[in-house]
Design a protein around this motif. Structure first.
Motif, PDB file in Angstrom:
ATOM      1  N   LYS A  65       0.960  -1.206  -0.023  1.00 36.69           N
ATOM      2  CA  LYS A  65       0.084  -0.117  -0.193  1.00 36.69           C
ATOM      3  C   LYS A  65       0.810   1.211   0.048  1.00 36.69           C
ATOM      4  N   ALA A  66       1.932   1.232   0.802  1.00 39.74           N
ATOM      5  CA  ALA A  66       2.692   2.374   0.865  1.00 39.74           C
ATOM      6  C   ALA A  66       3.476   2.853  -0.504  1.00 39.74           C
ATOM      7  N   ARG A  67       4.005   1.549  -1.149  1.00 37.47           N
ATOM      8  CA  ARG A  67       4.512   1.707  -2.082  1.00 37.47           C
ATOM      9  C   ARG A  67       3.591   2.395  -3.314  1.00 37.47           C
ATOM     10  N   LYS A  68       2.410   1.875  -3.482  1.00 38.20           N
ATOM     11  CA  LYS A  68       1.362   2.432  -4.252  1.00 38.20           C
ATOM     12  C   LYS A  68       1.179   3.929  -4.059  1.00 38.20           C
ATOM     13  N   LEU A  69       1.157   4.138  -2.822  1.00 40.66           N
ATOM     14  CA  LEU A  69       1.047   5.787  -2.521  1.00 40.66           C
ATOM     15  C   LEU A  69       2.016   6.534  -3.053  1.00 40.66           C
ATOM     16  N   VAL A  70       3.255   5.959  -2.917  1.00 43.33           N
ATOM     17  CA  VAL A  70       4.381   6.872  -3.471  1.00 43.33           C
ATOM     18  C   VAL A  70       4.309   6.833  -4.843  1.00 43.33           C
ATOM     19  N   ARG A  71       3.905   5.927  -5.624  1.00 37.73           N
ATOM     20  CA  ARG A  71       3.885   6.041  -6.947  1.00 37.73           C
ATOM     21  C   ARG A  71       2.780   7.182  -7.487  1.00 37.73           C
ATOM     22  N   ASN A  72       1.519   6.980  -6.808  1.00 34.12           N
ATOM     23  CA  ASN A  72       0.712   8.161  -6.985  1.00 34.12           C
ATOM     24  C   ASN A  72       1.120   9.647  -6.805  1.00 34.12           C
ATOM     25  N   ALA A  73       1.925   9.827  -5.738  1.00 35.95           N
ATOM     26  CA  ALA A  73       2.596  10.900  -5.480  1.00 35.95           C
ATOM     27  C   ALA A  73       3.573  11.455  -6.362  1.00 35.95           C
ATOM     28  N   GLU A  74       4.443  10.499  -6.824  1.00 35.78           N
ATOM     29  CA  GLU A  74       5.167  10.967  -7.934  1.00 35.78           C
ATOM     30  C   GLU A  74       4.516  11.296  -9.395  1.00 35.78           C
ATOM     31  N   SER A  75       3.458  10.712  -9.434  1.00 32.27           N
ATOM     32  CA  SER A  75       2.483  10.941 -10.672  1.00 32.27           C
ATOM     33  C   SER A  75       1.972  12.350 -10.597  1.00 32.27           C
ATOM     34  N   ALA A  76       1.572  12.664  -9.437  1.00 31.89           N
ATOM     35  CA  ALA A  76       0.927  13.976  -8.955  1.00 31.89           C
ATOM     36  C   ALA A  76       1.936  15.089  -9.350  1.00 31.89           C
ATOM     37  N   LEU A  77       3.475  14.829  -9.115  1.00 31.12           N
ATOM     38  CA  LEU A  77       4.331  15.976  -9.635  1.00 31.12           C
ATOM     39  C   LEU A  77       4.620  16.075 -10.972  1.00 31.12           C
ATOM     40  N   ASN A  82      13.454  16.884  -5.621  1.00 31.47           N
ATOM     41  CA  ASN A  82      13.664  16.772  -4.249  1.00 31.47           C
ATOM     42  C   ASN A  82      12.362  16.270  -3.757  1.00 31.47           C
ATOM     43  N   LEU A  83      11.078  16.639  -4.210  1.00 30.80           N
ATOM     44  CA  LEU A  83       9.986  16.224  -3.672  1.00 30.80           C
ATOM     45  C   LEU A  83       9.646  14.624  -3.843  1.00 30.80           C
ATOM     46  N   ARG A  84      10.080  14.295  -5.180  1.00 32.50           N
ATOM     47  CA  ARG A  84       9.888  13.082  -5.747  1.00 32.50           C
ATOM     48  C   ARG A  84      10.962  12.004  -4.618  1.00 32.50           C
ATOM     49  N   ASP A  85      12.198  12.734  -4.560  1.00 31.93           N
ATOM     50  CA  ASP A  85      13.098  11.908  -3.505  1.00 31.93           C
ATOM     51  C   ASP A  85      12.526  11.701  -2.153  1.00 31.93           C
ATOM     52  N   LEU A  86      11.862  12.554  -1.696  1.00 29.72           N
ATOM     53  CA  LEU A  86      11.083  12.668  -0.432  1.00 29.72           C
ATOM     54  C   LEU A  86      10.154  11.627  -0.387  1.00 29.72           C
ATOM     55  N   ALA A  87       9.372  11.349  -1.319  1.00 32.50           N
ATOM     56  CA  ALA A  87       8.338  10.534  -1.361  1.00 32.50           C
ATOM     57  C   ALA A  87       8.890   9.194  -1.097  1.00 32.50           C
ATOM     58  N   ARG A  88      10.084   8.876  -1.966  1.00 29.94           N
ATOM     59  CA  ARG A  88      10.590   7.587  -1.639  1.00 29.94           C
ATOM     60  C   ARG A  88      11.162   7.535  -0.545  1.00 29.94           C
ATOM     61  N   PHE A  89      11.988   8.420   0.021  1.00 33.40           N
ATOM     62  CA  PHE A  89      12.644   8.474   1.450  1.00 33.40           C
ATOM     63  C   PHE A  89      11.666   7.934   2.437  1.00 33.40           C
ATOM     64  N   ILE A  90      10.255   8.535   2.481  1.00 31.63           N
ATOM     65  CA  ILE A  90       9.273   8.164   3.340  1.00 31.63           C
ATOM     66  C   ILE A  90       8.939   6.844   3.593  1.00 31.63           C
ATOM     67  N   ILE A  91       9.302   5.832   2.424  1.00 30.56           N
ATOM     68  CA  ILE A  91       9.014   4.469   2.789  1.00 30.56           C
ATOM     69  C   ILE A  91      10.092   3.723   2.977  1.00 30.56           C
ATOM     70  N   GLU A  92      11.403   4.335   2.526  1.00 28.82           N
ATOM     71  CA  GLU A  92      12.683   3.601   2.870  1.00 28.82           C
ATOM     72  C   GLU A  92      13.224   3.890   4.269  1.00 28.82           C
ATOM     73  N   ARG A  93      12.803   4.857   5.132  1.00 29.27           N
ATOM     74  CA  ARG A  93      13.472   5.314   6.199  1.00 29.27           C
ATOM     75  C   ARG A  93      13.315   4.167   7.151  1.00 29.27           C
ATOM     76  N   ASP A  94      14.412   4.286   8.031  1.00 28.68           N
ATOM     77  CA  ASP A  94      14.299   3.174   9.350  1.00 28.68           C
ATOM     78  C   ASP A  94      14.006   3.972  10.519  1.00 28.68           C
ATOM     79  N   ALA A  95      13.668   5.208  10.831  1.00 25.77           N
ATOM     80  CA  ALA A  95      13.671   6.048  11.667  1.00 25.77           C
ATOM     81  C   ALA A  95      12.503   7.355  11.525  1.00 25.77           C
TER      82      ALA A  95
END
Lengths: 287, 287
Positions: free
Chosen positions: B253-265, B274-287
């Motif tokens: 679900k989180a991965r799908k949302l990030v793809r939607n976010a990227e499309s919106a940009l 940088n906003l695209r990178d942030l979207a990916r960072f959000i689901i890759e972070r461990d903190a």
């Protein structure tokens, strides 16, 4: 003045009800509405009368009047919390955290502060500079250099080894309750882009007189009349204007302040009649 | 993106330090500064990158970026209170009420909210309408129809007889954390007087992805890394995206949302890197 006070009360209550009309149903909104019931609305009265001095209509000033009352309601809800003054009675009703819960009272206070700024952003008077200046003056009055600082001083005073002296207690009052009173009384001048000096002087004097009268009522008042618990300061061995000046000394001081406040209004002549009446009412009230 | 995030962090910390530089010395100011230490500053990053899309400079957007972080800091201080989530660890440090006292934490949170509105009134971009619109959008996002409502729903969910379903939990998240993220991401468009549609879509998707990743980290994370207590939701038997969708389902679900976010940009092309990178960072972070 009593008719005008009733008129302002009704207008402010309607504005607050309207502002919260679209809020989601539930405990949070219920608690916010509950916290906005009653009160003398003296701050709103100051806003409306201040605005009138500069030719502004009630309709123009109403969002600002409602904002100061929403802000005041938030401050009472948080002040009454167990971790703060731990009060169970306010305006003759159980305090917000007693009626609902601590969590709801914290959130309702938080949201009432937000509502206050939201209402302030609604008023339609003046240029961009004026509108932003009003929001900035409000945030200065109620933040960490104003009202909240005063509350922090008050909390610190409760655990201090020595009771406060008259200088410290004046400083505390000037921040805790004085800053919002000054904002309210000068808001008309800010909106009109006029000198705030005379109304600042008026407000400082009535703000201090108001606090002295509160201290007097805490000693000689009637809980049913005031709608709050009394003699809390005496029980807490807290310095007050009465403990520092005596009952007669406090009364003399309050009367002197009211005379100063009346003098400060001279530039406005007859138009300031209601503000003059309010100054006298402040030390004549028994609730 | 990491360099830009560090750059934003430093600018925002400097702006917050400067805003509080003249505050009266004492516990209240100390607690406010303490509450503003650390954090990922993702909301400030959103403001700065959103502003950049519309040709606004960091200097112009900085008061808004600092305002969202002051507001976020207030919300954490109040959320952590014993009457709310009762947390003792935040950003790897004792929470504000543990470090100081409940009274000081309530007041510091209150004053941080005021500071946020004060900072918002400082930005110098656009017409009167734009400046007031920004304050209004902010108050909508963080008040009784936005963030605070979400927190009230969250508190209510803890004592509900049935755990929330996926619709209810999305509604809760969208209010509690989503509304301020949407405000942050759209603030550039609001200041520029441009369409907020694409950035709203982007922000809604990353906001939900952020919450899902938080739920995942609550299960698989490391307290030393995240700087907060984990598995609180499991212990409280609270519905989360992981409990409702399973760990793999939540990740999908989180991965799908990030793809939607990227499309919106897409309308913003390369400028939104940088906003695209942030979207990916959000689901890759461990903190």
């Amino acid at each position: 003045m009593q008719d005008r006070l009733e008129d302002v009360k009704a207008q402010v209550q309607a504005a607050l009800d309207e502002a919260m009309a679209g809020f989601p149903p539930g405990e949070l909104t219920d608690a916010m509405r509950y916290a906005c019931i009653g009160g003398k609305r003296l701050r709103a009265f100051l806003v409306m009368e201040s605005a009138r001095l500069f030719g502004l209509t009630d309709r123009e000033a109403l969002p600002v009047a409602a904002a100061v009352e929403a802000l005041h309601a938030y401050s009472l809800v948080h002040d009454d919390l167990p971790a703060m003054d731990d009060d169970d009675l306010r305006r003759g009703l159980p305090t917000c955290h007693v009626q609902w819960s601590e969590a709801t009272a914290i959130l309702a206070g938080d949201a009432l502060q937000t509502l206050a700024f939201g209402l302030l952003s609604l008023h339609q008077i003046g240029t961009a500079e004026v509108r932003v200046a009003l929001i900035r003056a409000f945030s200065e009055a109620v933040g960490a250099r104003g009202m909240v600082w005063g509350q922090a001083l008050d909390i610190a005073a409760e655990t201090a080894l020595e009771p406060l002296d008259i200088v410290a207690i004046k400083r505390l009052q000037s921040a805790k309750t004085g800053a919002l009173i000054v904002f309210s009384a000068t808001s008309g001048a800010i909106m009109a882009g006029e000198d705030t000096g005379p109304l600042t002087e008026y407000a400082r004097n009535i703000g201090l007189a108001f606090q002295i009268q509160d201290d007097i009522l805490d000693v000689i008042g009637d809980e049913a009349e005031t709608g709050k618990r009394l003699n809390k300061d005496g029980a807490a061995n807290k310095a007050t204007f009465v403990s520092l000046l005596g009952l007669d000394g406090a009364r003399d001081k309050a009367r002197k302040l009211v005379r100063n406040a009346e003098s400060a209004l001279e530039p406005y002549g007859e138009a300031a009649g209601n503000l003059r009446d309010l100054a006298r009412f402040i030390i004549e009230r028994d609730a």
